[in-house]
Design a protein around this motif. Structure first.
Motif, PDB file in Angstrom:
ATOM      1  N   THR A 136       0.829  -1.205   0.000  1.00 60.45           N
ATOM      2  CA  THR A 136       0.000   0.000   0.000  1.00 60.45           C
ATOM      3  C   THR A 136       0.860   1.250   0.000  1.00 60.45           C
ATOM      4  OG1 THR A 136      -1.764  -1.158   1.190  1.00 60.45           O
ATOM      5  CG2 THR A 136      -1.820   1.243   1.231  1.00 60.45           C
ATOM      6  N   LYS A 137       1.932   1.249   0.802  1.00 61.72           N
ATOM      7  CA  LYS A 137       2.828   2.406   0.857  1.00 61.72           C
ATOM      8  C   LYS A 137       3.528   2.624  -0.478  1.00 61.72           C
ATOM      9  CE  LYS A 137       3.731   2.296   5.828  1.00 61.72           C
ATOM     10  NZ  LYS A 137       4.727   1.994   6.892  1.00 61.72           N
ATOM     11  N   LYS A 138       3.954   1.520  -1.114  1.00 60.49           N
ATOM     12  CA  LYS A 138       4.608   1.636  -2.419  1.00 60.49           C
ATOM     13  C   LYS A 138       3.660   2.224  -3.450  1.00 60.49           C
ATOM     14  CE  LYS A 138       7.316  -1.462  -4.145  1.00 60.49           C
ATOM     15  NZ  LYS A 138       7.851  -2.761  -4.627  1.00 60.49           N
ATOM     16  N   GLU A 139       2.402   1.745  -3.435  1.00 60.13           N
ATOM     17  CA  GLU A 139       1.414   2.252  -4.385  1.00 60.13           C
ATOM     18  C   GLU A 139       1.121   3.729  -4.132  1.00 60.13           C
ATOM     19  OE1 GLU A 139      -1.811  -0.437  -3.771  1.00 60.13           O
ATOM     20  OE2 GLU A 139      -1.029  -1.951  -5.178  1.00 60.13           O
ATOM     21  N   LEU A 140       1.094   4.126  -2.859  1.00 63.26           N
ATOM     22  CA  LEU A 140       0.852   5.528  -2.519  1.00 63.26           C
ATOM     23  C   LEU A 140       2.006   6.411  -2.997  1.00 63.26           C
ATOM     24  CD1 LEU A 140      -0.815   7.700  -1.105  1.00 63.26           C
ATOM     25  CD2 LEU A 140       0.346   7.112   1.030  1.00 63.26           C
ATOM     26  N   LEU A 141       3.234   5.937  -2.777  1.00 65.02           N
ATOM     27  CA  LEU A 141       4.407   6.698  -3.228  1.00 65.02           C
ATOM     28  C   LEU A 141       4.417   6.836  -4.747  1.00 65.02           C
ATOM     29  CD1 LEU A 141       7.190   5.233  -0.906  1.00 65.02           C
ATOM     30  CD2 LEU A 141       6.272   7.562  -0.874  1.00 65.02           C
ATOM     31  N   LEU A 142       4.035   5.757  -5.452  1.00 70.77           N
ATOM     32  CA  LEU A 142       3.970   5.804  -6.908  1.00 70.77           C
ATOM     33  C   LEU A 142       2.909   6.791  -7.367  1.00 70.77           C
ATOM     34  CD1 LEU A 142       4.824   4.740  -9.681  1.00 70.77           C
ATOM     35  CD2 LEU A 142       3.160   2.888  -9.403  1.00 70.77           C
ATOM     36  N   SER A 143       1.758   6.763  -6.700  1.00 68.37           N
ATOM     37  CA  SER A 143       0.674   7.680  -7.051  1.00 68.37           C
ATOM     38  C   SER A 143       1.095   9.130  -6.833  1.00 68.37           C
ATOM     39  CB  SER A 143      -0.557   7.361  -6.192  1.00 68.37           C
ATOM     40  OG  SER A 143      -1.586   8.289  -6.434  1.00 68.37           O
ATOM     41  N   GLU A 144       1.762   9.383  -5.707  1.00 67.04           N
ATOM     42  CA  GLU A 144       2.219  10.748  -5.424  1.00 67.04           C
ATOM     43  C   GLU A 144       3.271  11.194  -6.432  1.00 67.04           C
ATOM     44  OE1 GLU A 144       3.512  10.438  -1.400  1.00 67.04           O
ATOM     45  OE2 GLU A 144       1.511  10.795  -0.569  1.00 67.04           O
ATOM     46  N   SER A 145       4.149  10.275  -6.813  1.00 66.65           N
ATOM     47  CA  SER A 145       5.180  10.591  -7.802  1.00 66.65           C
ATOM     48  C   SER A 145       4.552  10.924  -9.149  1.00 66.65           C
ATOM     49  CB  SER A 145       6.144   9.407  -7.942  1.00 66.65           C
ATOM     50  OG  SER A 145       7.078   9.632  -8.966  1.00 66.65           O
ATOM     51  N   THR A 146       3.536  10.151  -9.542  1.00 65.31           N
ATOM     52  CA  THR A 146       2.842  10.387 -10.808  1.00 65.31           C
ATOM     53  C   THR A 146       2.145  11.744 -10.795  1.00 65.31           C
ATOM     54  OG1 THR A 146       2.488   8.006 -11.067  1.00 65.31           O
ATOM     55  CG2 THR A 146       1.110   9.468 -12.404  1.00 65.31           C
ATOM     56  N   LEU A 147       1.515  12.068  -9.654  1.00 66.72           N
ATOM     57  CA  LEU A 147       0.828  13.363  -9.538  1.00 66.72           C
ATOM     58  C   LEU A 147       1.829  14.513  -9.633  1.00 66.72           C
ATOM     59  CD1 LEU A 147      -1.658  15.101  -8.957  1.00 66.72           C
ATOM     60  CD2 LEU A 147      -1.248  14.729  -6.509  1.00 66.72           C
ATOM     61  N   ARG A 148       2.977  14.377  -8.958  1.00 69.41           N
ATOM     62  CA  ARG A 148       3.994  15.431  -9.016  1.00 69.41           C
ATOM     63  C   ARG A 148       4.465  15.660 -10.445  1.00 69.41           C
ATOM     64  NH1 ARG A 148       6.003  13.084  -4.257  1.00 69.41           N
ATOM     65  NH2 ARG A 148       7.567  11.918  -5.447  1.00 69.41           N
ATOM     66  N   LYS A 149       4.691  14.548 -11.167  1.00 68.62           N
ATOM     67  CA  LYS A 149       5.161  14.653 -12.555  1.00 68.62           C
ATOM     68  C   LYS A 149       4.105  15.312 -13.439  1.00 68.62           C
ATOM     69  CE  LYS A 149       8.432  13.893 -15.526  1.00 68.62           C
ATOM     70  NZ  LYS A 149       9.716  14.599 -15.405  1.00 68.62           N
ATOM     71  N   ALA A 150       2.849  14.937 -13.247  1.00 67.37           N
ATOM     72  CA  ALA A 150       1.765  15.515 -14.053  1.00 67.37           C
ATOM     73  C   ALA A 150       1.635  17.012 -13.793  1.00 67.37           C
ATOM     74  CB  ALA A 150       0.448  14.808 -13.731  1.00 67.37           C
ATOM     75  N   GLN A 151       1.757  17.406 -12.531  1.00 68.30           N
ATOM     76  CA  GLN A 151       1.664  18.827 -12.198  1.00 68.30           C
ATOM     77  C   GLN A 151       2.840  19.600 -12.784  1.00 68.30           C
ATOM     78  OE1 GLN A 151       1.225  19.189  -7.949  1.00 68.30           O
ATOM     79  NE2 GLN A 151      -0.955  18.717  -8.009  1.00 68.30           N
ATOM     80  N   GLU A 152       4.025  18.981 -12.760  1.00 67.66           N
ATOM     81  CA  GLU A 152       5.208  19.634 -13.316  1.00 67.66           C
ATOM     82  C   GLU A 152       5.050  19.865 -14.814  1.00 67.66           C
ATOM     83  OE1 GLU A 152      10.000  18.729 -13.831  1.00 67.66           O
ATOM     84  OE2 GLU A 152       8.810  17.532 -12.440  1.00 67.66           O
TER      85      GLU A 152
END
Length: 200
Positions: A136-152
């Motif tokens: 669950t933590k890995k999936e959350l970190l991946l989701s947050e990373s994807t969101l950061r990249k999309a916002q960038e």
């Protein structure tokens, strides 16, 4: 971690055939569904970790030229999630508690093997909970990373406000948009207004 046949893979670290037979008898008597291998020294133990991929390790505390503590240390470096239960006739309670504090899952005495099955079931349940939390933590970190990249890429930011404190938690991209370093992401409510032109 379950095998394809849904049998638990058990690695028995033991050199005495009589003790191996007693362990197997106890597991079978409880209708525990398992596959098993035996390792009696460091070489066979390391090979079994790599090829058998056990889900549970039952280890004697004292083995000539080897031993449960050494086996645990080897296991812990590469496979920290595998439950490790010491099965011994010689280990004292004080030593056992010390090893549990260092990460050994549990211990059972050879003359009280009736306690082994409940400890195995608890250990397997706990490790599945740990693996689920880890996933669950890995999936959350991946989701947050994807969101950061999309916002960038889109050059848009986001934020949320903690109602209890009124502190806003800004995304890295929102910090960049306002010329702030990415780690300056905790801002009081009025900070945003200080960036807005008075006419707006």
């Amino acid at each position: 971690m379950l095998s394809s046949e849904n049998k638990t893979k058990v690695l028995i670290v033991e050199h005495d055939q009589n003790d191996i037979d007693l362990l197997l008898h106890e597991l079978k008597k409880a209708n525990f569904d398992f596959d098993w291998q035996v390792a009696a020294n460091e070489k066979t133990f390391i090979k079994a970790l790599e090829t058998f991929e056990p889900e549970l390790i039952l280890s004697d505390y004292s083995i000539p030229g080897f031993g449960g503590v050494f086996a645990f240390e080897i296991k812990q470096k590469e496979f920290p999630f595998i439950p490790f239960i010491l099965v011994s006739g010689t280990i004292g309670e004080e030593k056992a508690v010390e090893l549990i504090k260092k990460g050994v899952t549990d211990y059972a005495l050879k003359d009280k093997l009736f306690s082994l099955i409940p400890k195995i079931k608890r250990a397997l349940h706990e490790v599945r909970e740990l693996e689920l939390n880890h996933k669950t933590k890995k999936e959350l970190l991946l989701s947050e990373s994807t969101l950061r990249k999309a916002q960038e890429i889109a050059h848009i930011g986001s934020w949320r406000t903690e109602q209890a404190t009124g502190i806003g938690i800004w995304s890295e991209e929102k910090c960049r948009i306002f010329g702030l370093p990415p780690d300056a992401n905790l801002q009081i409510a009025g900070t945003f207004l200080s960036f807005v032109h008075p006419d707006d």
